[in-house]
Structure formats: C-alpha cells, structure tokens
Design a protein around this motif. Structure first.
Motif, PDB file in Angstrom:
ATOM      1  N   LEU A 285     -17.355   3.529   2.179  1.00 62.70           N
ATOM      2  CA  LEU A 285     -16.957   3.290   0.791  1.00 62.70           C
ATOM      3  C   LEU A 285     -17.368   1.918   0.291  1.00 62.70           C
ATOM      4  O   LEU A 285     -17.142   1.583  -0.882  1.00 62.70           O
ATOM      5  CB  LEU A 285     -15.448   3.493   0.616  1.00 62.70           C
ATOM      6  CG  LEU A 285     -14.501   2.641   1.474  1.00 62.70           C
ATOM      7  CD1 LEU A 285     -14.024   1.433   0.692  1.00 62.70           C
ATOM      8  CD2 LEU A 285     -13.302   3.479   1.892  1.00 62.70           C
ATOM      9  N   ASN A 286     -17.964   1.093   1.185  1.00 59.35           N
ATOM     10  CA  ASN A 286     -18.504  -0.194   0.750  1.00 59.35           C
ATOM     11  C   ASN A 286     -19.588  -0.618   1.726  1.00 59.35           C
ATOM     12  O   ASN A 286     -19.845   0.041   2.736  1.00 59.35           O
ATOM     13  CB  ASN A 286     -17.390  -1.255   0.654  1.00 59.35           C
ATOM     14  CG  ASN A 286     -16.596  -1.404   1.939  1.00 59.35           C
ATOM     15  OD1 ASN A 286     -17.153  -1.295   3.032  1.00 59.35           O
ATOM     16  ND2 ASN A 286     -15.304  -1.643   1.821  1.00 59.35           N
ATOM     17  N   SER A 287     -20.240  -1.734   1.431  1.00 60.39           N
ATOM     18  CA  SER A 287     -21.357  -2.196   2.252  1.00 60.39           C
ATOM     19  C   SER A 287     -20.914  -2.674   3.620  1.00 60.39           C
ATOM     20  O   SER A 287     -21.742  -2.828   4.517  1.00 60.39           O
ATOM     21  CB  SER A 287     -22.103  -3.323   1.531  1.00 60.39           C
ATOM     22  OG  SER A 287     -21.234  -4.436   1.308  1.00 60.39           O
ATOM     23  N   ARG A 288     -19.630  -2.922   3.802  1.00 52.57           N
ATOM     24  CA  ARG A 288     -19.122  -3.371   5.099  1.00 52.57           C
ATOM     25  C   ARG A 288     -18.799  -2.207   6.022  1.00 52.57           C
ATOM     26  O   ARG A 288     -18.350  -2.402   7.153  1.00 52.57           O
ATOM     27  CB  ARG A 288     -17.880  -4.244   4.900  1.00 52.57           C
ATOM     28  CG  ARG A 288     -18.143  -5.498   4.062  1.00 52.57           C
ATOM     29  CD  ARG A 288     -16.927  -6.393   3.999  1.00 52.57           C
ATOM     30  NE  ARG A 288     -15.756  -5.712   3.449  1.00 52.57           N
ATOM     31  CZ  ARG A 288     -15.528  -5.535   2.155  1.00 52.57           C
ATOM     32  NH1 ARG A 288     -16.431  -5.963   1.257  1.00 52.57           N
ATOM     33  NH2 ARG A 288     -14.444  -4.930   1.723  1.00 52.57           N
ATOM     34  N   GLY A 289     -18.990  -0.973   5.563  1.00 53.58           N
ATOM     35  CA  GLY A 289     -18.835   0.192   6.407  1.00 53.58           C
ATOM     36  C   GLY A 289     -17.418   0.705   6.546  1.00 53.58           C
ATOM     37  O   GLY A 289     -17.144   1.505   7.445  1.00 53.58           O
ATOM     38  N   HIS A 290     -16.518   0.283   5.680  1.00 54.03           N
ATOM     39  CA  HIS A 290     -15.159   0.828   5.738  1.00 54.03           C
ATOM     40  C   HIS A 290     -15.190   2.319   5.409  1.00 54.03           C
ATOM     41  O   HIS A 290     -16.056   2.786   4.651  1.00 54.03           O
ATOM     42  CB  HIS A 290     -14.250   0.094   4.752  1.00 54.03           C
ATOM     43  CG  HIS A 290     -14.016  -1.341   5.114  1.00 54.03           C
ATOM     44  ND1 HIS A 290     -12.964  -2.075   4.613  1.00 54.03           N
ATOM     45  CD2 HIS A 290     -14.686  -2.185   5.934  1.00 54.03           C
ATOM     46  CE1 HIS A 290     -12.999  -3.306   5.112  1.00 54.03           C
ATOM     47  NE2 HIS A 290     -14.052  -3.391   5.899  1.00 54.03           N
ATOM     48  N   SER A 291     -14.243   3.061   5.956  1.00 54.50           N
ATOM     49  CA  SER A 291     -14.176   4.497   5.704  1.00 54.50           C
ATOM     50  C   SER A 291     -12.720   4.917   5.569  1.00 54.50           C
ATOM     51  O   SER A 291     -11.797   4.167   5.914  1.00 54.50           O
ATOM     52  CB  SER A 291     -14.860   5.280   6.835  1.00 54.50           C
ATOM     53  OG  SER A 291     -14.283   4.962   8.087  1.00 54.50           O
ATOM     54  N   ARG A 292     -12.514   6.128   5.059  1.00 52.87           N
ATOM     55  CA  ARG A 292     -11.162   6.648   4.896  1.00 52.87           C
ATOM     56  C   ARG A 292     -11.211   8.158   4.891  1.00 52.87           C
ATOM     57  O   ARG A 292     -12.285   8.769   4.764  1.00 52.87           O
ATOM     58  CB  ARG A 292     -10.528   6.129   3.612  1.00 52.87           C
ATOM     59  CG  ARG A 292     -11.291   6.498   2.342  1.00 52.87           C
ATOM     60  CD  ARG A 292     -10.694   5.843   1.123  1.00 52.87           C
ATOM     61  NE  ARG A 292     -11.492   6.106  -0.079  1.00 52.87           N
ATOM     62  CZ  ARG A 292     -11.232   5.573  -1.276  1.00 52.87           C
ATOM     63  NH1 ARG A 292     -10.199   4.753  -1.432  1.00 52.87           N
ATOM     64  NH2 ARG A 292     -12.006   5.860  -2.309  1.00 52.87           N
ATOM     65  N   GLY A 293     -10.033   8.767   5.021  1.00 51.38           N
ATOM     66  CA  GLY A 293      -9.994  10.215   5.038  1.00 51.38           C
ATOM     67  C   GLY A 293      -8.581  10.741   5.019  1.00 51.38           C
ATOM     68  O   GLY A 293      -7.601   9.981   5.087  1.00 51.38           O
ATOM     69  N   ALA A 294      -8.474  12.055   4.913  1.00 54.70           N
ATOM     70  CA  ALA A 294      -7.179  12.734   4.903  1.00 54.70           C
ATOM     71  C   ALA A 294      -7.341  14.108   5.528  1.00 54.70           C
ATOM     72  O   ALA A 294      -8.427  14.709   5.459  1.00 54.70           O
ATOM     73  CB  ALA A 294      -6.641  12.856   3.482  1.00 54.70           C
ATOM     74  N   GLU A 295      -6.264  14.602   6.153  1.00 52.79           N
ATOM     75  CA  GLU A 295      -6.297  15.898   6.821  1.00 52.79           C
ATOM     76  C   GLU A 295      -5.042  16.680   6.502  1.00 52.79           C
ATOM     77  O   GLU A 295      -3.954  16.103   6.349  1.00 52.79           O
ATOM     78  CB  GLU A 295      -6.412  15.723   8.344  1.00 52.79           C
ATOM     79  CG  GLU A 295      -7.694  15.054   8.796  1.00 52.79           C
ATOM     80  CD  GLU A 295      -7.741  14.871  10.301  1.00 52.79           C
ATOM     81  OE1 GLU A 295      -6.769  15.267  10.971  1.00 52.79           O
ATOM     82  OE2 GLU A 295      -8.746  14.331  10.799  1.00 52.79           O
ATOM     83  N   LEU A 296      -5.208  17.987   6.402  1.00 53.34           N
ATOM     84  CA  LEU A 296      -4.096  18.903   6.170  1.00 53.34           C
ATOM     85  C   LEU A 296      -4.194  20.009   7.204  1.00 53.34           C
ATOM     86  O   LEU A 296      -5.252  20.627   7.375  1.00 53.34           O
ATOM     87  CB  LEU A 296      -4.159  19.490   4.750  1.00 53.34           C
ATOM     88  CG  LEU A 296      -3.177  20.631   4.441  1.00 53.34           C
ATOM     89  CD1 LEU A 296      -1.733  20.124   4.462  1.00 53.34           C
ATOM     90  CD2 LEU A 296      -3.510  21.271   3.097  1.00 53.34           C
ATOM     91  N   GLU A 297      -3.082  20.267   7.904  1.00 49.19           N
ATOM     92  CA  GLU A 297      -3.047  21.327   8.917  1.00 49.19           C
ATOM     93  C   GLU A 297      -1.841  22.216   8.660  1.00 49.19           C
ATOM     94  O   GLU A 297      -0.722  21.706   8.486  1.00 49.19           O
ATOM     95  CB  GLU A 297      -2.963  20.727  10.317  1.00 49.19           C
ATOM     96  CG  GLU A 297      -2.991  21.764  11.432  1.00 49.19           C
ATOM     97  CD  GLU A 297      -2.920  21.141  12.805  1.00 49.19           C
ATOM     98  OE1 GLU A 297      -2.472  21.834  13.741  1.00 49.19           O
ATOM     99  OE2 GLU A 297      -3.314  19.963  12.941  1.00 49.19           O
ATOM    100  N   LEU A 298      -2.063  23.525   8.635  1.00 48.73           N
ATOM    101  CA  LEU A 298      -0.998  24.479   8.322  1.00 48.73           C
ATOM    102  C   LEU A 298      -0.967  25.589   9.357  1.00 48.73           C
ATOM    103  O   LEU A 298      -1.985  26.196   9.665  1.00 48.73           O
ATOM    104  CB  LEU A 298      -1.204  25.091   6.925  1.00 48.73           C
ATOM    105  CG  LEU A 298      -1.186  24.146   5.724  1.00 48.73           C
ATOM    106  CD1 LEU A 298      -1.545  24.908   4.461  1.00 48.73           C
ATOM    107  CD2 LEU A 298       0.178  23.484   5.585  1.00 48.73           C
ATOM    108  N   SER A 299       0.202  25.838   9.908  1.00 45.71           N
ATOM    109  CA  SER A 299       0.466  26.998  10.739  1.00 45.71           C
ATOM    110  C   SER A 299       1.942  27.325  10.583  1.00 45.71           C
ATOM    111  O   SER A 299       2.711  26.554   9.985  1.00 45.71           O
ATOM    112  CB  SER A 299       0.122  26.716  12.207  1.00 45.71           C
ATOM    113  OG  SER A 299       0.967  25.713  12.738  1.00 45.71           O
ATOM    114  N   GLU A 300       2.357  28.468  11.090  1.00 47.11           N
ATOM    115  CA  GLU A 300       3.755  28.856  10.907  1.00 47.11           C
ATOM    116  C   GLU A 300       4.733  27.861  11.532  1.00 47.11           C
ATOM    117  O   GLU A 300       5.701  27.467  10.894  1.00 47.11           O
ATOM    118  CB  GLU A 300       3.987  30.249  11.484  1.00 47.11           C
ATOM    119  CG  GLU A 300       5.417  30.749  11.264  1.00 47.11           C
ATOM    120  CD  GLU A 300       5.630  32.142  11.801  1.00 47.11           C
ATOM    121  OE1 GLU A 300       6.778  32.624  11.741  1.00 47.11           O
ATOM    122  OE2 GLU A 300       4.650  32.754  12.278  1.00 47.11           O
TER     123      GLU A 300
END
Length: 568
Positions: A285-300
């Motif tokens: 997300l910038n020239s310094r190489g930072h990153s980010r993310g999100a996850e969603l997991e669904l089961s009963e």
C-alpha cells in the motif's frame, strides 16, 4: 570427439530397439547390448534383401558403440533371419578383450585448486587397471566445467585433455590438466523501475558486493524476491561478460503485482462440516512495502473475522511485524465461547530454516463450559517455532514438519490468572519403492496453572476428530464435569501411524492406528482406534476418506472421517 559426445548421450538411453533388430553378445553383456541397440536405433525393411542393405551400416554403428565402452577388438557378424515379409537383422557380437587404463593423470591448478568442489571424485572407473569407458572420461570433464560455471571460475580452461589409446596393446592413458583461473565476484545490484523504495529492495539482497560468485546465490535471490509477495515476475541475471576487474554486476528485472487480491474458498470435513472462507489482501500500500488484509471464515461451529497490518523488516521477504485484531464465536457440543483479540507478532525465518514467531496479544473471552460459565482477560506473550521440509508442497513423497508453541500469562498483568501452555507437534512421511508410504504424527501438550478451573476453553485441550484420534467425533475426547459435559483437559497426547499403498496413480489405500486422549492426569487412560481409508490426489489437493472404529470403546460405532489438505 563429436562422435564420443554423441555416444555418451546414447549410453543413458536404455529403451529397447524395435523387434526388427536383435543383438546377441558373447560373453553376455547387457550394457554392450543396450548401447548397440540405442546407437543403431529402429531398423526396418520390407524384405530380406532390403535388410541386408542395412547390415553393413548397422555393423559399423555397432563397432562404434562398443568402442565407447572400451572394446576395440570385437567381432560383429550380421545375419538376416525371419521371413521375406518380416525380416530381422541379427548381430552376433564377440566382445574380445577390453582396453584398460594404464596411466591416469588428473591435475587441477589455479586459485581453485584446493577447493572441495574441484577435487576429483574417487572413482574405480578412472584408476589404472580399470576398463576404458568414454562416458566416464567425458563425465569427469563435464564435472569440472560445471563446477567452474557454478562457482564463478569463468576463465577456466583445460591445459590438457587427452585420451591416448594404444589399440595394439589394449592400453589407454588419460591426461586431464585443468586450470581454474581466478574466481569472479558478485558486484552491486541494480533494479528495474518499481513502485518500491530502493532501500526496501536492497534489504532483500541475500549477499554483499564482493562476495565470491555462486550460482546458488543468484537462484536464491530470485526465489526470495518472488516469495516477498510484491512481484508477479522476477528475473535476476549476472552476465560474466560484463565483469569489471573480476566483479560481475547483478541486475534484477521486476514486475510489481497487482496490489489488491480477493479470494474465496470452501471445503468440507466431518469435524466442522461445510465451511466457506473469503480473504482480501493489499499486498503493498506504499513504497515501503507495508501490507494489510482481512479474512472471514464461516462454518456451523465456528465464525471468525480477522484483520491485520504488516510492516516488513530486514530481510523483508522473511521477517516482518504484524499487528492483528479479530473476533471469533465457537459453539462445539458442550462448549460455547466468544473471543476478542488484539495483538502483534514478530515473525522471522532463521538462517537454520526455522520460522520463529514472538507475539503479544490481549485476549478477552466469554464462555460457557459444561455447567460453568465465565469471562477471562489475558495478556499473553508467546513464542513459536515451525519448520516444514518436503519434496512437494501439495503431495509430498517424503519430508517432515515440526511445531512448538509456548504461551502464558501472569495474574495482575492485565490477566486474571497465571498459566503456562506448551503445545508441540511433529509429522513425518517416507515413501519406499515408489508406492509404499509411511506416515506418522504425534502431538503433545500441557498447561501449568494454579487456577486451571478459570482457564478459558480456547486454551484447553480436546482430542478426537479427523486430525486427532479418528474413530471419535470432533473434540469428544476430554475430561467431563459433574454433569457429564466435556470441559477440556490439562494435557494432550495424540499419535498416529499410517501405511498407504498407491494401487494406481493418484489413488492410495490406507490402514492406520491412532492413540491418544485429552486428560487431566497422565495416569488417565488413553484411547486407541484403527481403520481403513482411501486417498485421492485431486487437482485441488489431496482428499482423504476414512472409516475408523474405537478399539478402547467397543460400543462406539464406526465413524466416517472426510478431510482435505496436504499431509505435512
């Protein structure tokens, strides 16, 4: 020389010639027969007369093939057998005495003369008295040249490379004198235009300018750039013809990947039933190489949402600091919990190949555990090590994985209780004779706490299920409270031994035995189960289907287990 190089390649070719050619060697020598068949190749003719026209050239080719193995006085008698419509060329070969090596001179000079990689291998094939074999002679020359190319001796040369054959005396002399010259060095690294800071890119270089050339360093640099997750295409080159004073400039051509990716997945196992997963990543997300993310997991039984922000350290491709937050709800049989977590994790791949993680997280959990319920707040430092070695990430034939996780908390330091928790696991896989596979795994865990009754369920141990003790449902092996509801154990042991037989490509039958339990004391009884299974290496990964039956509890029925994923 060209002829003998051709013969060397043919020595490695062992496919049988067509039925129109038959070779008989006296005394019997399979290597000689196969080399003749490989050198001559397919022979066919529409009549016996046509086959006789091929006999002379085939005889000359057979003589050349035998000379490559050291037979300079053979007799080759061609005959044509079979009917006129289906002729067969028969070569009757009498080998005679082979040429033997008399004097063997192997010398290396230059700056690399004392290096291990330029030492001639001890071989009975290049010793006085050994039978002449042109392939072994050429192999030795190729070994020296290949080592020179790998380790940067680009001005190396043969001062002498002679094979002197006295046909009358059946003796041969080998003279190999090789000068390595000086070893080249790797220079500074330049990069093509990218959206990243030069400082970030330079921190990915696994060597310093001036280091002796090694082709493996170039390959490692290429792999490390790809593993960083920033690039979709990488090409690292170090052309020797651009060297200045023995130092080769290194150039990395890079193509940055699309910064955003969105993924969806799903699966099914008898532990949690159907499950779905979605994840979003911003790889940079910038020239310094930072990153980010999100996850969603669904089961009963489990719903989970997490997000993270990652800062690369040095080296960026294998060392980073990740901040994370998440929420999880889990409801499995007698246990229900909701957990909120906030923390950070310092991860690094060590020089010995282990992945080390040092973490600190603040975790708050509300739970009902059997007939009890509660709420815990814990500030948990953690230390983990993990390593996997295998010959294939999807369907390995051999390898092993090891994991250790240590975590704890101190009452009064943003924590309700004292505890120390250790969890260790190891898996090993070995394949014998291509289709016999042996898989073993073991997991051990324990919790030390004066207030174990207040330890939340997410930290307690449960056994049973697809990846634990088969023959029992998921997390059904655990101590119970006074009402008979499972509340989790202080200790865990789960072991398994499995044999697989590949009866057709990608399909394997399996037999296994599992042993273990989650207990409050090591004196409590363990559970044993056994079963049969089938394995299919599908295009999306290995799929396992097992039928397991408890040996310890005969009243337990046969259980079906279905799971997916790599075995290590």
């Amino acid at each position: 020389m060209v002829r003998f190089l051709t013969l060397l390649a043919l020595l490695l070719f062992t496919a049988a010639a067509r039925a129109e050619l038959e070779v008989k060697v006296e005394p019997r020598n399979d290597a000689a027969r196969k080399n003749i068949e490989a050198f001559i190749g397919p022979v066919s003719a529409s009549s016996r007369e046509g086959m006789w026209r091929l006999a002379r050239s085939s005889r000359e080719q057979a003589l050349s093939a035998l000379q490559a193995l050291g037979y300079y006085h053979p007799r080759v008698r061609p005959r044509v057998t079979g009917s006129d419509a289906d002729p067969v060329l028969l070569l009757e070969v009498t080998l005679g005495e082979p040429v033997l090596l008399d004097e063997v001179t192997l010398e290396v000079s230059g700056s690399g003369r004392d290096a291990d990689y330029f030492r001639f291998p001890r071989s009975r094939h290049l010793m006085p008295g050994a039978q002449l074999h042109h392939g072994h002679y050429e192999d030795t020359k190729s070994l020296l040249e290949n080592q020179a190319l790998r380790y940067g001796y680009f001005s190396s040369e043969f001062l002498e490379n002679r094979l002197l054959i006295d046909v009358e005396e059946n003796l041969a002399d080998v003279v190999l004198r090789y000068d390595t010259g000086d070893r080249y060095r790797l220079g500074s690294v330049s990069f093509s235009e990218t959206p990243f800071d030069l400082d970030l890119l330079q921190r990915m270089v696994p060597f310093y300018p001036g280091v002796p050339y090694d082709a493996d360093l170039i390959a490692e640099f290429n792999r490390e750039l790809l593993s960083s997750g920033y690039f979709e295409a990488v090409q690292v080159s170090a052309p020797p013809d651009q060297a200045v004073d023995g130092e080769i400039p290194v150039r990395a051509e890079l193509k940055a990947r699309d910064p955003h990716s969105l993924g969806f997945g799903g699966g099914f196992s008898t532990d949690v039933g159907p499950r779905a997963k979605a994840d979003w990543k911003q790889h940079w997300l910038n020239s310094r190489g930072h990153s980010r993310g999100a996850e969603l997991e669904l089961s009963e039984p489990r719903q989970k949402v997490t997000s993270w922000y990652q800062i690369p350290l040095t080296p960026p491709q294998s060392s980073h600091l990740r901040f994370f937050s998440g929420w999880q709800r889990e409801h499995i049989d007698d246990t229900e919990s909701q957990t909120m977590v906030l923390g950070g994790l310092f991860q690094r791949r060590l020089d010995n190949g282990w992945n080390r993680s040092i973490g600190l997280r603040l975790e708050q959990e509300r739970y009902s555990l059997g007939s009890d319920s509660g709420r815990s707040t814990l500030l948990i430092p953690s230390l983990g090590f993990q390593r996997t070695i295998s010959d294939d990430s999807m369907d390995p034939s051999q390898g092993y994985s090891m994991m250790m996780d240590l975590q704890g908390a101190k009452a009064g330091v943003l924590s309700d209780i004292d505890f120390l928790r250790l969890n260790m696991a190891v898996k090993g896989l070995y394949t014998l004779w291509d289709n016999h596979r042996f898989l073993a795994r073991a997991q051990l865990g324990g919790i030390a706490s004066d207030g174990f009754a207040s330890v939340p369920p997410s930290l307690r141990f449960f056994a049973g299920g697809d990846q634990s003790v088969r023959g029992y449902d998921y997390r059904t092996l655990a101590p119970t409270d006074e009402t008979g509801e499972r509340v989790g154990g202080r200790y865990l042991m789960a072991t398994s031994a499995e044999y697989q037989y590949e009866f057709r490509p990608k399909w394997r039958a399996a037999v296994f035995i599992d042993h273990g339990n989650a207990v409050d004391s090591w004196e409590d009884p363990m559970k044993t189960s056994a079963g049969l299974g089938i394995r299919w290496v599908s295009p999306v990964g290995p799929i396992r289907l097992d039928l397991a039956k408890s040996v310890s509890d005969p009243d337990e029925g046969v259980r079906l287990h279905f799971s997916m994923g790599a075995e290590l």
